[in-house]
Design a protein around this motif. Structure first.
Motif, mmCIF file in Angstrom:
data_model
loop_
_atom_site.group_PDB
_atom_site.id
_atom_site.type_symbol
_atom_site.label_atom_id
_atom_site.label_comp_id
_atom_site.label_asym_id
_atom_site.label_seq_id
_atom_site.Cartn_x
_atom_site.Cartn_y
_atom_site.Cartn_z
ATOM 1 N N ALA A 159 1.448 -6.489 1.804
ATOM 2 C CA ALA A 159 0.449 -6.456 2.878
ATOM 3 C C ALA A 159 -0.463 -5.235 2.751
ATOM 4 C CB ALA A 159 1.148 -6.455 4.237
ATOM 5 N N VAL A 160 0.114 -4.075 2.442
ATOM 6 C CA VAL A 160 -0.697 -2.856 2.306
ATOM 7 C C VAL A 160 -1.632 -2.963 1.100
ATOM 8 C CG1 VAL A 160 -0.582 -0.388 1.785
ATOM 9 C CG2 VAL A 160 0.926 -1.378 3.525
ATOM 10 N N VAL A 161 -1.123 -3.459 -0.025
ATOM 11 C CA VAL A 161 -1.966 -3.610 -1.214
ATOM 12 C C VAL A 161 -3.115 -4.581 -0.938
ATOM 13 C CG1 VAL A 161 -2.019 -4.447 -3.592
ATOM 14 C CG2 VAL A 161 -0.137 -2.990 -2.822
ATOM 15 N N LEU A 162 -2.801 -5.706 -0.277
ATOM 16 C CA LEU A 162 -3.832 -6.682 0.043
ATOM 17 C C LEU A 162 -4.876 -6.097 0.990
ATOM 18 C CD1 LEU A 162 -4.935 -9.568 -0.065
ATOM 19 C CD2 LEU A 162 -3.392 -10.154 1.819
ATOM 20 N N GLY A 163 -4.417 -5.430 2.039
ATOM 21 C CA GLY A 163 -5.360 -4.838 2.984
ATOM 22 C C GLY A 163 -6.231 -3.771 2.342
ATOM 23 N N THR A 164 -5.617 -2.940 1.483
ATOM 24 C CA THR A 164 -6.392 -1.904 0.800
ATOM 25 C C THR A 164 -7.442 -2.522 -0.113
ATOM 26 O OG1 THR A 164 -4.481 -0.412 0.874
ATOM 27 C CG2 THR A 164 -6.227 0.107 -0.702
#
Length: 447
Positions: A186-191
Motif C-alpha cells: 500500500a505504501v509503495v503504491l501510494g508513493t
C-alpha cells in the motif's frame, strides 16, 4: 578516552537529530486533504466513507462474536478504526496514529480473554482492522513525503512485531506477516501514485513556463527587430539633418556668425548622434546577423539596404502569388507619402499577415486593403477558409505579437480574429498626419 567520548557524543547527536525529525514528521495533526479526482470528482471520498461503514460493522461483530469483547467496547474500538479511515481524508498522520492505537487496544483486549483450545482468532490484526489500516497508509502515502510514509510503515511493522513476536498470545491465527507485506504494498503504491501526480503537475507548470518564455522571447526578438529597423529610419533623418545644416550657410548671402555657429553646432550634434546610432545598430545586427535579411519578400535585400515602404507592396504581393497564394489588393483614399515608421510598420504587418496565410490557411485566397484616411491608415488583410489541412506549426500566433507591437508603438491598434466562417482577418489602424490642403481629390485603386 576523549576520542571515545567524542564518538559517543556524535552518536547521541545523531539519535537526537533522528528523533527530532521523527517528531516533526509524525507528531502532527496538520491538514493534508485528499484532492478530488479530475474525472471522478468526489467518488474516492464516497468509497472511503462506504468502506469505513463496512469496517465499523464488520470489526464490531468480529471483536464481539469471535474476540469475546463486550459489545459496547468492541463497537468503540471498531469506531476508532473506521473513524481513522475517514480522518485520513484530511489528516492522514493523525489518522495513522488513531488506527495504530485502535489495533493495539484491540490486540491486548483480545489477548486478555484468550484461552487455550479456544477459538483461533485472527491476531494481532483483525481482518477489518487490517483493511482499515491499509486505507490509512495508502491515503497517507498519497499526501505526505516518502520519508514520512516510510517512517509510518516502519513503526507499524515494529508495533506488529512487538505485539505478536514479543508479547505473543495463545491459540491465535497470526496475521502480522501478512499485514506487514500488505502495508508495504500500500505504501509503495501510494508513493508511486503521489510521485506520478507531482510529476504531471510539474510537467504542467514547466509547459506553462516554457510557453510563456517562448512568447516572451518572441516578443523581445520582434522588438529587437523593430528597434533595428527604426535605427535605420532615425539614422537616415539624422544624416539629412547633418547635410542640411552643412549646406544651409551657403544658401544665405553673408550669413551672420551666430547663424553659422548654431548650424555648426546642429551639424556636430547630428554627426555625434549618427555615430552613436550606428554603433548601437552594429551591435544589434551583430547579435542577429541573419535577422536583417528579408527573404519573405524575395528581394534579397542586403543587411544595410533601406527599409521597405508601401511602395514595395506590389513586389511583396507578386512574390506571395508566386508562392501559390491568390492575393488581391485595394487602395482607397488619397495615396500619399507617410512617415517612414508608419510605412515600415504597415509593410511589415501586411508581410507577416500574408506569411501567416501561407502557413496556416493553404489553398485560401487573401485580400489586402490600404485605406488612407485623414488621420489614420487602415491596413486590412483577410483570407478565406483553407481548402486543406495546414502542416503542424509550433509558432502559431507568435507573428501577431510583432504586428501588435508595431501598431501600439505608433499609437495605433491591431485586431485579429475569425472572419466569414473559417477565414481570418487582421486589421490595423495606424495614426498618420492629416494630408495637406492641396492634395487632389480621393482616388480608388484596385488590383
Amino acid at each position: 578516552m576523549s576520542r571515545l567520548n567524542g564518538v559517543v557524543d556524535t552518536g547521541v547527536e545523531h539519535i537526537r537529530r533522528w528523533l527530532g525529525v521523527l517528531r516533526d514528521d509524525l507528531v502532527t495533526a496538520r491538514v493534508d486533504p485528499l484532492p478530488p479526482s479530475t474525472w471522478l470528482r468526489w467518488l474516492p471520498h464516497g468509497v472511503v466513507w462506504l468502506a469505513a461503514l463496512g469496517v465499523l460493522l464488520g470489526d464490531a461483530a468480529q471483536l464481539n462474536d469471535n474476540g469475546g469483547l463486550d459489545p459496547g467496547f468492541a463497537f468503540l474500538v471498531a469506531l476508532g478504526q473506521a473513524g481513522a479511515m475517514v480522518c485520513a481524508l484530511w489528516r492522514p498522520v493523525l489518522a495513522w496514529w488513531m488506527s495504530l492505537a485502535a489495533m493495539l487496544v484491540a490486540a491486548f483486549a483480545v489477548r486478555a480473554v484468550m484461552v487455550v483450545d479456544g477459538d483461533r482468532f485472527t491476531w494481532p490484526w483483525t481482518a477489518a482492522g487490517l483493511i482499515a489500516h491499509l486505507f490509512v497508509l495508502l491515503l497517507l502515502a498519497l499526501r505526505v513525503r516518502t520519508r514520512v510514509s516510510a517512517e509510518a510503515l516502519a513503526l507499524t511493522a515494529l508495533a506488529t512485531y512487538g505485539v505478536q513476536g514479543l508479547a505473543g498470545a495463545v491459540d491465535y491465527q497470526a496475521t502480522g506477516q501478512l499485514a506487514v507485506i500488505l502495508f508495504t504494498i500500500a505504501v509503495v503504491l501510494g508513493t508511486a501514485l503521489r510521485g506520478r501526480r507531482e510529476a504531471r503537475a510539474e510537467l504542467g507548470r514547466q509547459t506553462t513556463l516554457t510557453a510563456e518564455e517562448r512568447a516572451r522571447r518572441t516578443l523581445l526578438e520582434e522588438r529587437n527587430r523593430i528597434a533595428r529597423e527604426l535605427h535605420d529610419v532615425v539614422a537616415h533623418h539624422m544624416s539629412v539633418i547633418s547635410i542640411q545644416a552643412q549646406v544651409a550657410p551657403h544658401l544665405v548671402r553673408d550669413p551672420p556668425d551666430e547663424l553659422k555657429e548654431n548650424l555648426a553646432g546642429i551639424r556636430q550634434n547630428a554627426v555625434e548622434a549618427l555615430t552613436e546610432l550606428r554603433r548601437v545598430l552594429d551591435v544589434l545586427r551583430s547579435e542577429h546577423p541573419a535577422a536583417d535579411a528579408d527573404p519573405a519578400d524575395g528581394s534579397g535585400r542586403a543587411p544595410h539596404a533601406p527599409q521597405p515602404t508601401l511602395g514595395r507592396l506590389e513586389a511583396l504581393v507578386e512574390n506571395t502569388r508566386a508562392a501559390g497564394l491568390t492575393v488581391t489588393t485595394e487602395v482607397t483614399g488619397v495615396r500619399r507619402p507617410l512617415p517612414p515608421g508608419v510605412e515600415l510598420s504597415a509593410y511589415r504587418i501586411v508581410q507577416e499577415a500574408l506569411s501567416n496565410v501561407l502557413r496556416h490557411a493553404p489553398g485560401s485566397t487573401a485580400h489586402v486593403t490600404l485605406a488612407y484616411g485623414p488621420g489614420a491608415l487602415r491596413v486590412e488583410v483577410v483570407n478565406t477558409a483553407p481548402t486543406r489541412e495546414p502542416p503542424p506549426s509550433t509558432g502559431a500566433g507568435h507573428g501577431l505579437l510583432g504586428m501588435r507591437e508595431r501598431a501600439v508603438m505608433l499609437g495605433g491598434a491591431l485586431t485579429a480574429g475569425p472572419w466569414s466562417g473559417r477565414g481570418y482577418r487582421v486589421e490595423a489602424r495606424l495614426p498618420v498626419p492629416p494630408p495637406p490642403a492641396t492634395d487632389p481629390l480621393p482616388q480608388d485603386g484596385t488590383a
